[in-house]
Design a protein around this motif. Structure first.
Motif, PDB file in Angstrom:
ATOM      1  N   MET A 107       0.966  -1.207   0.002  1.00 57.08           N
ATOM      2  CA  MET A 107      -0.138  -0.069  -0.080  1.00 57.08           C
ATOM      3  C   MET A 107       0.867   1.132   0.008  1.00 57.08           C
ATOM      4  SD  MET A 107      -1.424  -0.289   3.931  1.00 57.08           S
ATOM      5  CE  MET A 107      -2.373  -1.552   3.696  1.00 57.08           C
TER       6      MET A 107
ATOM      7  N   GLN B  15       2.587   2.934  -1.960  1.00 59.01           N
ATOM      8  CA  GLN B  15       2.411   3.805  -3.212  1.00 59.01           C
ATOM      9  C   GLN B  15       1.384   4.660  -2.828  1.00 59.01           C
ATOM     10  OE1 GLN B  15       0.199   3.089  -5.958  1.00 59.01           O
ATOM     11  NE2 GLN B  15       0.603   4.686  -7.128  1.00 59.01           N
ATOM     12  N   TRP B  16       0.032   4.351  -2.549  1.00 59.58           N
ATOM     13  CA  TRP B  16      -0.997   5.236  -2.594  1.00 59.58           C
ATOM     14  C   TRP B  16      -1.157   5.828  -1.157  1.00 59.58           C
ATOM     15  CZ3 TRP B  16      -4.924   3.851   0.788  1.00 59.58           C
ATOM     16  CH2 TRP B  16      -4.722   2.608   1.204  1.00 59.58           C
TER      17      TRP B  16
ATOM     18  N   GLN C   7       0.894   9.628   0.622  1.00 57.04           N
ATOM     19  CA  GLN C   7       0.483  11.100  -0.150  1.00 57.04           C
ATOM     20  C   GLN C   7       1.091  12.037   0.871  1.00 57.04           C
ATOM     21  OE1 GLN C   7      -1.364  11.211  -3.265  1.00 57.04           O
ATOM     22  NE2 GLN C   7      -1.493  13.326  -3.168  1.00 57.04           N
TER      23      GLN C   7
ATOM     24  N   GLU D 129      -2.751   8.045   5.542  1.00 54.32           N
ATOM     25  CA  GLU D 129      -4.079   8.096   5.524  1.00 54.32           C
ATOM     26  C   GLU D 129      -4.656   7.262   6.336  1.00 54.32           C
ATOM     27  OE1 GLU D 129      -6.746   9.346   4.875  1.00 54.32           O
ATOM     28  OE2 GLU D 129      -6.146  11.240   4.142  1.00 54.32           O
TER      29      GLU D 129
END
Lengths: 262, 264
Positions: A24, A26-27, A30, A240
């Motif tokens: 996860m 990569q996303w 942020q 996140e």
């Protein structure tokens, strides 16, 4: 094993997070906009707290509860200082002895207040003009705190999160919550509460990266007097909330009966 | 399913009279007629040159249960054969494998097609939807980021939004392959991409034009329009699905029909 629940929970959580992390990254990584940064680009968590248009501290952000109070909300208090009523202490000891097998969150029910503040999962505070919303990663749940000047209703529908209203005292956001059902647990260890519970949370954003919640438990149905704890939070930049779907492949009841009782 | 829905309606109705005192709090800042009633035909409120979408909204009951009631006349769902077979199985067996029966969130777009209100919050960097259904929420990032290439598959997917004139266009992908598109059980796969266009028509009404693009389950993209009604002077209730969930006690008692049951 004095704290079996903690071991099981942490093992499960760490195992899941560790296996998922590389996938996860990569996303999930942020950059958070509006975070003050040092010259090398790292978040500057000791920068001053941001302010709302009305001058009050902006409580918004992704916050992680300090690990110390997870499990035992009273971990920082002197031993034996929780002012249990006898029945509440007896029930608490039963829950400690039986691996928390009647824990509502085992059945994927929300932790409620203040338990959702003291869990090993982050939550996102959205500070609006007349409303503060908390999005909890835990059990993918949320809570509204009305800050439009209303007072607590007299006869609320009993619920897990209760009914919350907030007001400002200088730079401290004071949240009062009542209207609970009598099945909430105050923490993962199972300190009982009744429908007389009233929780006061004082949110103090100390700087950009640190916030304290001063929690007062006032439940004359379960405790002989009000008691207080302080829960430190740390801001989590550049990441996140994850989608925590408790009912997906919940193994709690597979594991707990095997853990044995003490 | 139908029996269960009636049960839910009955429980909600019972709660209303008890809950009235605290639930009927006047919503601040809404236009009202001289007698104090909400003026739902007032113009769309605007801020920063755009329509304000924030508010408590209730999906019109028409598409609850079956989203294809929102198809234009003469249109049909362009199922791939396997998807149509699976859909018919789900209709025939009273949705017994419905993920929401296990209190899992409906995801996108199903959470737009439910019998429960949701609250939209608008912030500079994102739009958040608080769903009464299953007490869940969803974040739609409007800070200019694009959809990630390799997101973690999940139920709500990953959503980004941008404004095209007065329309908020939300694109979502990154779904797992267990999602149902609606209560009737139209299948979806990891190839699913959903586009939702939020069009606020006036103070009291908003449309969501939903486009389903899932080449693995459907032969071409297809669209439906969901209507929302603003809900003034009330609030979200705490929907705790896992508390005394009776779904699996009721479902086995319902008759199973051959070749698909009636639409609901």
């Amino acid at each position: 094993m004095k704290r079996p629940m903690t071991h099981i929970r942490l093992a499960l959580v760490i195992g899941c997070l560790a296996s998922a992390a590389p996938v996860m990254a990569q996303w999930l990584k942020q950059p958070t906009a509006g975070v003050p940064r040092t010259p090398d680009g790292k978040p500057n968590l000791s920068a001053p707290a941001p302010r709302m248009a009305d001058g009050k501290p902006d409580l918004s952000g992704l916050w992680q509860p300090a690990a110390i109070l997870i499990g035992d909300l009273a971990a920082n208090l002197p031993k034996g200082s929780v002012p249990f009523q006898p029945w509440a202490e007896k029930l608490y000891n039963e829950r400690r002895a039986n691996e928390s097998r009647d824990d509502p969150t085992a059945n994927c029910i929300v932790g409620g207040v203040p338990r959702s503040d003291a869990v090993p999962y982050p939550f996102k505070v959205l500070h609006e003009k007349d409303l503060v919303v908390i999005l909890y990663e835990a059990v993918h749940s949320y809570r509204q705190i009305f800050a439009d000047g209303r007072t607590l209703p007299e006869d609320m529908n009993p619920s897990w999160f209760g009914y919350s209203v907030g007001r400002w005292d200088k730079d401290t956001f004071i949240v009062e919550t009542a209207g609970f059902n009598d099945r909430g647990w105050l923490d993962n260890f199972g300190k009982p509460a009744t429908d007389k519970l009233r929780v006061t949370e004082k949110f103090v954003r100390k700087d950009f990266g640190h916030m304290d919640i001063l929690i007062t438990i006032d439940d004359p149905g379960a405790y002989t007097k009000p008691w207080d704890v302080t829960l430190p939070l740390i801001l989590r930049p550049d990441t996140e909330l994850l989608e925590y779907i408790c009912n997906e492949n919940n193994k709690y009841f597979d594991i707990i009966p095997k853990a044995g009782t003490k | 399913m139908k029996g269960l829905r009636f049960l839910i309606v009955a429980v909600v109705a019972m709660n209303t009279s008890i809950a009235a005192q605290w639930l009927k709090y006047p919503t601040a800042g809404i236009p009202r007629t001289p007698d104090g009633k909400p003026d739902l035909s007032a113009p769309t409120p605007r801020a920063n040159g755009r329509p304000v979408l924030a508010g408590l909204w209730r999906p019109a009951p028409g598409l609850v249960g079956d989203m294809t009631r929102g198809l234009k006349a003469g249109e049909t769902v362009p199922f791939q054969p396997w998807a149509e077979t699976l859909f018919k199985e789900r209709r025939a067996n009273n949705s017994r494998d419905d993920p929401t029966a296990k209190c899992i969130v409906g995801g996108v777009p199903r959470s737009d097609f439910v019998g429960y209100p949701f609250k939209i919050l608008e912030r500079a960097e994102m739009v958040v939807i608080l769903y009464e259904a299953v007490h869940s929420y969803r974040q739609i990032f409007t800070d200019g980021r694009t959809l990630p290439k390799d997101p973690n598959p999940n139920w709500f997917g990953y959503s980004v939004g941008r404004w095209e004139g007065d329309v908020l266009v939300v694109e979502s992908s990154g779904f797992n392959d267990n999602v149902w598109l609606d209560n009737a059980g139209r299948p979806a796969t990891e190839m699913l991409k959903v586009t939702e266009r939020f069009v606020r028509k006036n103070f009291g009404q908003m449309d969501i034009e939903v486009t389903i693009d899932d080449p693995k389950a459907y032969t071409k993209p297809w669209s439906v329009t969901q209507q929302l009604a603003f809900q003034p002077d009330t609030e979200l209730l705490e929907y705790m699905c896992n508390e005394n969930n009776k779904y699996f006690e009721i479902i086995p008692k319902l008759p199973v029909s051959e070749g698909g049951s009636q639409r609901q």
